[in-house]
Structure formats: structure tokens, C-alpha cells
Scaffold this active site. Structure first.
Site, PDB file in Angstrom:
ATOM      1  N   GLU A 175       0.382  -1.196  -0.301  1.00  0.00           N
ATOM      2  CA  GLU A 175       0.323  -0.354  -0.068  1.00  0.00           C
ATOM      3  C   GLU A 175       1.060   0.992   0.154  1.00  0.00           C
ATOM      4  O   GLU A 175       1.470   1.861   0.766  1.00  0.00           O
ATOM      5  CB  GLU A 175      -0.870   0.039   1.393  1.00  0.00           C
ATOM      6  CG  GLU A 175      -1.826   1.019   0.727  1.00  0.00           C
ATOM      7  CD  GLU A 175      -2.162   0.822   2.176  1.00  0.00           C
ATOM      8  OE1 GLU A 175      -3.464   2.245   2.252  1.00  0.00           O
ATOM      9  OE2 GLU A 175      -2.240   0.854   3.944  1.00  0.00           O
ATOM     10  N   GLU A 274     -12.086   2.526   4.903  1.00  0.00           N
ATOM     11  CA  GLU A 274     -11.567   3.143   5.789  1.00  0.00           C
ATOM     12  C   GLU A 274     -10.965   4.610   6.242  1.00  0.00           C
ATOM     13  O   GLU A 274     -10.267   5.641   5.593  1.00  0.00           O
ATOM     14  CB  GLU A 274      -9.533   2.375   5.892  1.00  0.00           C
ATOM     15  CG  GLU A 274      -8.351   3.220   6.790  1.00  0.00           C
ATOM     16  CD  GLU A 274      -7.540   2.554   5.694  1.00  0.00           C
ATOM     17  OE1 GLU A 274      -6.609   1.379   6.462  1.00  0.00           O
ATOM     18  OE2 GLU A 274      -6.324   3.408   5.976  1.00  0.00           O
TER      19      GLU A 274
END
Length: 302
Positions: A175, A274
Site C-alpha cells: 500500500e 477506512e
């Protein structure tokens, strides 16, 4: 085109509730079919697994341990001199996944019962992916000066991780985290950098984690980047920019357009929520209920 599937990130959603089991139950009651959590290691795995099983949820993503956060660490994958600690953390993540999934182990899980020399849990929870955190440029170091060394370390650790994860039928994710606002010292900060590293490693069970919040801040060009990189994306996460609130909160991003783009491009994975709720989490999920009203829930196992 199938509707998108959404997972609740329990490290961010339902902060009004104490403990992961309560958040798992709230996610199930809110209509989610999956959850994800950054670091579940403080919670007895059988407790978390039981809550998810009772709520009918699957666990799709956890992170490798961050390292020594008191010393400023936030992942270890690319940090020189921390290779052994990264591999220990990977083993901990896999072991935690084993415990959550009720698999047989030669290494005991906390709270498990040993039978016949192996360890069993009477609960079952599917785990799909582990985010292999790259970590930060060491304090006091110049990013440009250490970039080559950190990439070499990262490649070495990723090749090792790919082998470990392949044995467990797990996917490792990379990520990029933006260095403009969120974490100025993070090593991996653009999808281009992550994609180049994935190409060098060349392992099919390592994929890209696309957090649209970070991608917008670093590079924008979301339509082009989504179309270019989606074939190697294993997981998507969403939050509004710049406030990191709900997709429906004020900000730069047009999420109805982005969700339609993901559908049009054939994305089949989960979209992780998120973000920082701007108020009560359930009230703030009106955007998701509207999406479900319009597109419907995906069928189980789709």
C-alpha cells in the site's frame, strides 16, 4: 456488472464502541459482509473469530505488525537492519490468521486447545490478505540517499513473504501511503513506485492495495491510475479528501463516479471503508445504504 462489495475497517469505524468484538457485531448489524483491521494482535483471536462467525462476516485484511512505534516505526518491510524483525512479524501475522481461521498449527495460538500435538480452535474465520507494511525512511536519513538500499531490502523481504504466503494461500499487499499529509517519512508513497517493485518481485500472490485517499493526494489522475493499475489491485480503500471522512462528506472526490468506474472496470475485490466517521458511524453510513438501495447487495460468495 456486479455491485461492489464493502468491508468495514474496524480500526476506523465504530470508534464509539469499545473493543473489536463489539465493532464486529456492529458491522454485521449495519449490513457489511466483511471486516478488516490493521493490527488485531492484542485481541484473543478466538474472541474475534467467534464474533465474526456469529455476525456472518469474513475477515479480509490485516497488517503486518508496525514494529516499535515508540521509536517511530510504522512497518518494517523496507527498513535496513530490520529484516529479521520483519520476518518475525510476518510469522506473527500468518499465525494470527491461522488462529482466526481455525487451522491446525504447530505453534500455539493464544487461547487455543492442544490436541494430539497440534493446536485447534473451535471457531472459523476466513482471512484473505495481509498488508506487508513497507515502513518509514529512518530518522535523520535522506530519502534519495537511502532509496536504493531500502528498495533492495524490500525486494528481499517481499520474495521471502511471497513464499511464506503462497504456502498458506494468502495474498500480500503493498500500500502506497501519501507523504504530503499523512506520513512524510513513509517509503512507499505512489502507485507507480509500488507497481515497479511488484514487477521486479514478479510473484502472483503479491498485489497492490489502492487507497483512493492516498492516491488522490499524491498524484490525482484517479481515472487514469485506476484504469492502469486495477489489474494488479487486490484491495481498495476509500475516504474523502482532504478530511478523510465518509465518501459522502464534503471534499474533492466524486464517489458515485469512482464506484461506477470500479464496476465498469470489472473490479471484484472488496472496498474497505477506512475513514474517520464525522459523527455516529451508523448514521454516517447513509451513503452506503443508498448505494445498496440502488445497486443491491452482492450475493454471498460472489
Amino acid at each position: 456488472m456486479a455491485p461492489l462489495r464493502f468491508s468495514a475497517n474496524l480500526s476506523w469505524l465504530f470508534p464509539e464502541l469499545p473493543g473489536l468484538p463489539a465493532r464486529v457485531r456492529a458491522a454485521g448489524s449495519s449490513g457489511f459482509e466483511a471486516v478488516e483491521v490493521a493490527w488485531p494482535y492484542a485481541e484473543p483471536p478466538e474472541t474475534l473469530a467467534r464474533a465474526a462467525r456469529e455476525a456472518g462476516l469474513r475477515l479480509v485484511l490485516i497488517n503486518t505488525p508496525p514494529g516499535d512505534q515508540e521509536k517511530g516505526e510504522m512497518g518494517l518491510g523496507a527498513v535496513p537492519g530490520r529484516q529479521a524483525a520483519f520476518r518475525e512479524g510476518l510469522e506473527q501475522a500468518v499465525r494470527s490468521g491461522h488462529c482466526l481461521m481455525g487451522r491446525r498449527l504447530s505453534v500455539p495460538c493464544k487461547g487455543a486447545v492442544a490436541r494430539g500435538g497440534l493446536v485447534y480452535l473451535a471457531v472459523f474465520l476466513r482471512l484473505d490478505m495481509i498488508h506487508l507494511m513497507a515502513g518509514r525512511v529512518p530518522q535523520g536519513a535522506d530519502r534519495t540517499a537511502v532509496k536504493a538500499e531500502m528498495e533492495t531490502v524490500f525486494l528481499e523481504n517481499l520474495r521471502h513473504a511471497a513464499g511464506v504466503l503462497a504456502q498458506e494461500d494468502l495474498v500480500g499487499l503493498l500500500e502506497p501511503i501519501n507523504t504530503r499529509i499523512t506520513d512524510p517519512q513513509y517509503f512507499l508513497d505512489t502507485p507507480q513506485q509500488a507497481a515497479a517493485i511488484l514487477q521486479k518481485v514478479g510473484r502472483p500472490n503479491l498485489q497492490l492495495q489502492m487507497d483512493i485517499f492516498h492516491w488522490q493526494i499524491m498524484d490525482g489522475n484517479l481515472t487514469g491510475n485506476i484504469q492502469e493499475f486495477l489489474p494488479i489491485v487486490g484491495h481498495v480503500q476509500v475516504a474523502q479528501v482532504p478530511g478523510r471522512g465518509e465518501p459522502s462528506s464534503p471534499g474533492e472526490l466524486n464517489f458515485p463516479y469512482l464506484f461506477q468506474l470500479l464496476e465498469d472496470e470489472g473490479y471484484k475485490g472488496f472496498v474497505g471503508c477506512e475513514y474517520q466517521p464525522q459523527g455516529d458511524t451508523v448514521e454516517g453510513l447513509s451513503w452506503l445504504r443508498s448505494y445498496w438501495d440502488r445497486r443491491g447487495h452482492p450475493e454471498a460468495g460472489q
